[in-house]
Design an enzyme around this catalytic site. Sequence first.
Site, PDB file in Angstrom:
ATOM      1  N   TRP A  40      -0.462  42.367  24.038  1.00 52.34           N
ATOM      2  CA  TRP A  40      -1.096  42.691  25.321  1.00 52.34           C
ATOM      3  C   TRP A  40      -1.618  44.124  25.404  1.00 52.34           C
ATOM      4  O   TRP A  40      -0.939  45.068  24.976  1.00 52.34           O
ATOM      5  CB  TRP A  40      -0.068  42.492  26.439  1.00 52.34           C
ATOM      6  CG  TRP A  40      -0.481  43.102  27.733  1.00 52.34           C
ATOM      7  CD1 TRP A  40      -0.258  44.380  28.163  1.00 52.34           C
ATOM      8  CD2 TRP A  40      -1.224  42.463  28.775  1.00 52.34           C
ATOM      9  NE1 TRP A  40      -0.816  44.577  29.406  1.00 52.34           N
ATOM     10  CE2 TRP A  40      -1.405  43.410  29.805  1.00 52.34           C
ATOM     11  CE3 TRP A  40      -1.756  41.173  28.934  1.00 52.34           C
ATOM     12  CZ2 TRP A  40      -2.085  43.112  30.988  1.00 52.34           C
ATOM     13  CZ3 TRP A  40      -2.427  40.884  30.123  1.00 52.34           C
ATOM     14  CH2 TRP A  40      -2.590  41.862  31.120  1.00 52.34           C
ATOM     15  N   ASP A  43      -5.097  49.155  30.603  1.00 54.55           N
ATOM     16  CA  ASP A  43      -5.974  50.331  30.762  1.00 54.55           C
ATOM     17  C   ASP A  43      -6.195  51.188  29.504  1.00 54.55           C
ATOM     18  O   ASP A  43      -5.246  51.461  28.764  1.00 54.55           O
ATOM     19  CB  ASP A  43      -5.383  51.309  31.785  1.00 54.55           C
ATOM     20  CG  ASP A  43      -4.856  50.650  33.019  1.00 54.55           C
ATOM     21  OD1 ASP A  43      -5.049  49.446  33.186  1.00 54.55           O
ATOM     22  OD2 ASP A  43      -4.226  51.358  33.820  1.00 54.55           O
ATOM     23  N   GLN A  59      -2.728  51.149  27.375  1.00 59.90           N
ATOM     24  CA  GLN A  59      -1.525  50.488  27.857  1.00 59.90           C
ATOM     25  C   GLN A  59      -1.252  49.298  26.953  1.00 59.90           C
ATOM     26  O   GLN A  59      -2.112  48.415  26.797  1.00 59.90           O
ATOM     27  CB  GLN A  59      -1.735  50.017  29.302  1.00 59.90           C
ATOM     28  CG  GLN A  59      -1.702  51.140  30.319  1.00 59.90           C
ATOM     29  CD  GLN A  59      -0.299  51.670  30.514  1.00 59.90           C
ATOM     30  OE1 GLN A  59       0.502  51.082  31.221  1.00 59.90           O
ATOM     31  NE2 GLN A  59       0.011  52.803  29.890  1.00 59.90           N
ATOM     32  N   PHE A  99       3.297  54.713  31.538  1.00 61.30           N
ATOM     33  CA  PHE A  99       2.160  54.174  32.287  1.00 61.30           C
ATOM     34  C   PHE A  99       0.900  55.000  31.982  1.00 61.30           C
ATOM     35  O   PHE A  99       0.911  55.909  31.159  1.00 61.30           O
ATOM     36  CB  PHE A  99       2.483  54.184  33.792  1.00 61.30           C
ATOM     37  CG  PHE A  99       3.084  52.883  34.285  1.00 61.30           C
ATOM     38  CD1 PHE A  99       3.735  52.000  33.422  1.00 61.30           C
ATOM     39  CD2 PHE A  99       2.995  52.526  35.632  1.00 61.30           C
ATOM     40  CE1 PHE A  99       4.279  50.798  33.880  1.00 61.30           C
ATOM     41  CE2 PHE A  99       3.526  51.327  36.102  1.00 61.30           C
ATOM     42  CZ  PHE A  99       4.172  50.465  35.236  1.00 61.30           C
ATOM     43  N   SER A 100      -0.172  54.691  32.718  1.00 61.52           N
ATOM     44  CA  SER A 100      -1.474  55.292  32.405  1.00 61.52           C
ATOM     45  C   SER A 100      -1.513  56.802  32.617  1.00 61.52           C
ATOM     46  O   SER A 100      -0.757  57.351  33.423  1.00 61.52           O
ATOM     47  CB  SER A 100      -2.565  54.636  33.239  1.00 61.52           C
ATOM     48  OG  SER A 100      -2.790  53.356  32.711  1.00 61.52           O
ATOM     49  N   ARG A 170       0.892  57.681  40.594  1.00 59.45           N
ATOM     50  CA  ARG A 170       0.617  57.466  39.164  1.00 59.45           C
ATOM     51  C   ARG A 170      -0.806  57.777  38.695  1.00 59.45           C
ATOM     52  O   ARG A 170      -1.706  57.998  39.470  1.00 59.45           O
ATOM     53  CB  ARG A 170       0.976  56.040  38.774  1.00 59.45           C
ATOM     54  CG  ARG A 170       0.251  54.933  39.497  1.00 59.45           C
ATOM     55  CD  ARG A 170       0.747  53.582  38.951  1.00 59.45           C
ATOM     56  NE  ARG A 170       0.151  52.461  39.638  1.00 59.45           N
ATOM     57  CZ  ARG A 170       0.655  51.887  40.729  1.00 59.45           C
ATOM     58  NH1 ARG A 170       1.761  52.355  41.262  1.00 59.45           N
ATOM     59  NH2 ARG A 170       0.037  50.863  41.283  1.00 59.45           N
ATOM     60  N   ASP A 171      -0.928  57.698  37.361  1.00 58.38           N
ATOM     61  CA  ASP A 171      -2.188  57.753  36.613  1.00 58.38           C
ATOM     62  C   ASP A 171      -2.852  59.138  36.641  1.00 58.38           C
ATOM     63  O   ASP A 171      -4.011  59.292  37.052  1.00 58.38           O
ATOM     64  CB  ASP A 171      -3.169  56.673  37.119  1.00 58.38           C
ATOM     65  CG  ASP A 171      -2.546  55.280  37.122  1.00 58.38           C
ATOM     66  OD1 ASP A 171      -1.552  55.093  36.403  1.00 58.38           O
ATOM     67  OD2 ASP A 171      -3.040  54.403  37.845  1.00 58.38           O
ATOM     68  N   GLU A 223      -5.897  53.294  41.998  1.00 53.07           N
ATOM     69  CA  GLU A 223      -5.270  53.596  40.711  1.00 53.07           C
ATOM     70  C   GLU A 223      -6.289  54.298  39.808  1.00 53.07           C
ATOM     71  O   GLU A 223      -7.490  54.263  40.063  1.00 53.07           O
ATOM     72  CB  GLU A 223      -4.809  52.307  40.014  1.00 53.07           C
ATOM     73  CG  GLU A 223      -3.768  51.517  40.800  1.00 53.07           C
ATOM     74  CD  GLU A 223      -3.275  50.273  40.064  1.00 53.07           C
ATOM     75  OE1 GLU A 223      -2.059  50.039  40.081  1.00 53.07           O
ATOM     76  OE2 GLU A 223      -4.084  49.516  39.495  1.00 53.07           O
ATOM     77  N   TRP A 311      -6.900  42.037  37.175  1.00 55.65           N
ATOM     78  CA  TRP A 311      -5.489  41.676  37.369  1.00 55.65           C
ATOM     79  C   TRP A 311      -5.321  40.270  37.946  1.00 55.65           C
ATOM     80  O   TRP A 311      -4.237  39.699  37.867  1.00 55.65           O
ATOM     81  CB  TRP A 311      -4.774  42.708  38.246  1.00 55.65           C
ATOM     82  CG  TRP A 311      -4.395  43.932  37.473  1.00 55.65           C
ATOM     83  CD1 TRP A 311      -4.868  45.198  37.642  1.00 55.65           C
ATOM     84  CD2 TRP A 311      -3.468  43.991  36.369  1.00 55.65           C
ATOM     85  NE1 TRP A 311      -4.302  46.044  36.720  1.00 55.65           N
ATOM     86  CE2 TRP A 311      -3.438  45.329  35.932  1.00 55.65           C
ATOM     87  CE3 TRP A 311      -2.684  43.053  35.714  1.00 55.65           C
ATOM     88  CZ2 TRP A 311      -2.641  45.753  34.869  1.00 55.65           C
ATOM     89  CZ3 TRP A 311      -1.889  43.475  34.645  1.00 55.65           C
ATOM     90  CH2 TRP A 311      -1.870  44.807  34.244  1.00 55.65           C
TER      91      TRP A 311
HETATM   92  C1  FRU Z   1      -3.765  49.876  36.359  1.00 51.47           C
HETATM   93  C2  FRU Z   1      -2.269  50.103  36.278  1.00 51.47           C
HETATM   94  C3  FRU Z   1      -1.936  51.579  36.441  1.00 51.47           C
HETATM   95  C4  FRU Z   1      -0.618  51.707  35.745  1.00 51.47           C
HETATM   96  C5  FRU Z   1      -0.757  50.729  34.604  1.00 51.47           C
HETATM   97  C6  FRU Z   1       0.511  50.021  34.229  1.00 51.47           C
HETATM   98  O1  FRU Z   1      -4.192  48.732  35.719  1.00 51.47           O
HETATM   99  O2  FRU Z   1      -1.612  49.329  37.252  1.00 51.47           O
HETATM  100  O3  FRU Z   1      -1.926  52.005  37.782  1.00 51.47           O
HETATM  101  O4  FRU Z   1      -0.368  53.009  35.325  1.00 51.47           O
HETATM  102  O5  FRU Z   1      -1.730  49.778  35.000  1.00 51.47           O
HETATM  103  O6  FRU Z   1       0.337  49.241  33.088  1.00 51.47           O
END
Ligand code: FRU
Length: 514
Positions: A40, A43, A59, A99-100, A170-171, A223, A311
Amino acid sequence: CDTPKQKGKTSWSLDEYASSNGYYKEIWRPGIHFTPQINWMNDPNGMVYYDGEFHLFYQYNPFGQKWGHMSWGHAVSSDLFHWKHLPVALLEEDGVMIFSGSAVIDWNNTTGFQKNKDPHPPMVAIYTGHYTNLGHGLQNQHIAYSLDKGRTWTKYDKNPVLDHKMENFRDPKVIWYDHEKCWIMTVCLPLEKKVVFYKSKDLKKWLFLSEFGPAGAIDGIWECPDLFPLQDRDGNEHWVLIVNLNPGSYAGGSGGQYFIGKFDGRTFRPITNINKPLWLDYGKDYYATVTWSDIPESDGRRLSLGWMSNWEYANNLPVAPWRSAMSLPRQWVVSGKGKNLRLQQTLPAEFLGLRRSGKSLDHATVNEANQFIKNQFVDLQPPFEVSATLVPRHSTEPVRISFFNHNTQKTILEIDHMGRMVEFDRSQSGNVSFHPRFPSRTQIPLEGSNKRIHMKAVVDNSSIEIFLNDGLQTITSRVFPVDRGTPITFSGDEKTRLLDLHVWKLKRSMGIKD
Ligand code: FRU
């Protein structure tokens, strides 16, 4: 799904798969888009350029074909299309998922991570730590560094570097702000639909600057942001703020929007209208799009990559043993003025290196165009590129371009110049039954000229990317044709002229064993 070789087999080790003769031969495996070898991906992360290499982190779940155990996969390329897979760079560890986030080259060694003998400046990754061992999961910002061009990584021992004890924070995307010789971080408060700006001298201690939002599209969480300066063709500097949104995008589910304005080192002030979202793309499969860091000044381009999924159905795509693909890399420019400033997305010059053989036709009717494709491209298979300048003149009928046309299966781009509308219809594009949200028809108001409409499409084994009027509008979409059928067919009024038509076979750039 995919090749017979894989029927019944649900899990592969990388070695087993890489040495099989089915490697990258699945029918829906892209030829020129980045995909993980197995398992899998979501991002794109940490995109940074250093010493002749474009780095792409992403990711990644090292253990399965659905989201989980998030870590940073890694690949490098010298031309943005031929990617070499490298070992996972940052692994989930001690209940903290990676995470991202982004990566930068710390040229001035502001972090002090580079010691006397180290020949390379630190490559520093700034990412969200997601704690799985604490209920839903605390999220805060971490750093890690590499002193060997991204090959091996050390997580900073004083992580986190920015922590508000929040579940949704995040991110981080970090840039060097030369004006004040400091780093600027843009990071999301997803549920509040805000981005927050921080500054730092050393990537370790962060000071709050300001917030932006809610604004534009707010029917989903925010995000993966990005903030960067970009010059227009007259050399005027603008600041672009990217905010990805899920769900609530133009075509439904995940997508991206942007704002153009000014940034003074503290506050972002939009010039474009914040009441009407500006969409990065009008298709269903262009998410988490961010741009490369540290492209040399002598190059000066702003290059991006998006996750070619949504998603709504990402975990259900009918492929194995890999899942997900990135979009083609794109080059961004700013056009227009004032409230009408817009981003245009084109393909970077490196793309031309993929062209294998091409043929052109001038001043054709739709029937002549179909005849030309039939005669010259009997064996046309993805990946290929087609572009045409359509002049509808006195015609009152829309022009229709069908891809992968076979009996009732087709993906249709319909351009209605009179109504200034475009429709992208993948409701009968092949395998659409794996998720109810996948089959879709999207109506898009046409921007730019409707007298001369330029259309470019890049078609791969399971995707179509359309660039209208030199990338003023793009439509990015996955499709899973069961039978490839006729690759392209035009239909419409005989009064419509194709001022020019170009078709190129493209060379595959992925899945080539060394
Ligand atoms: C966006 C997201 C980010 C997060 C990551 C987790 O697709 O939800 O906000 O950091 O994917 O996999």
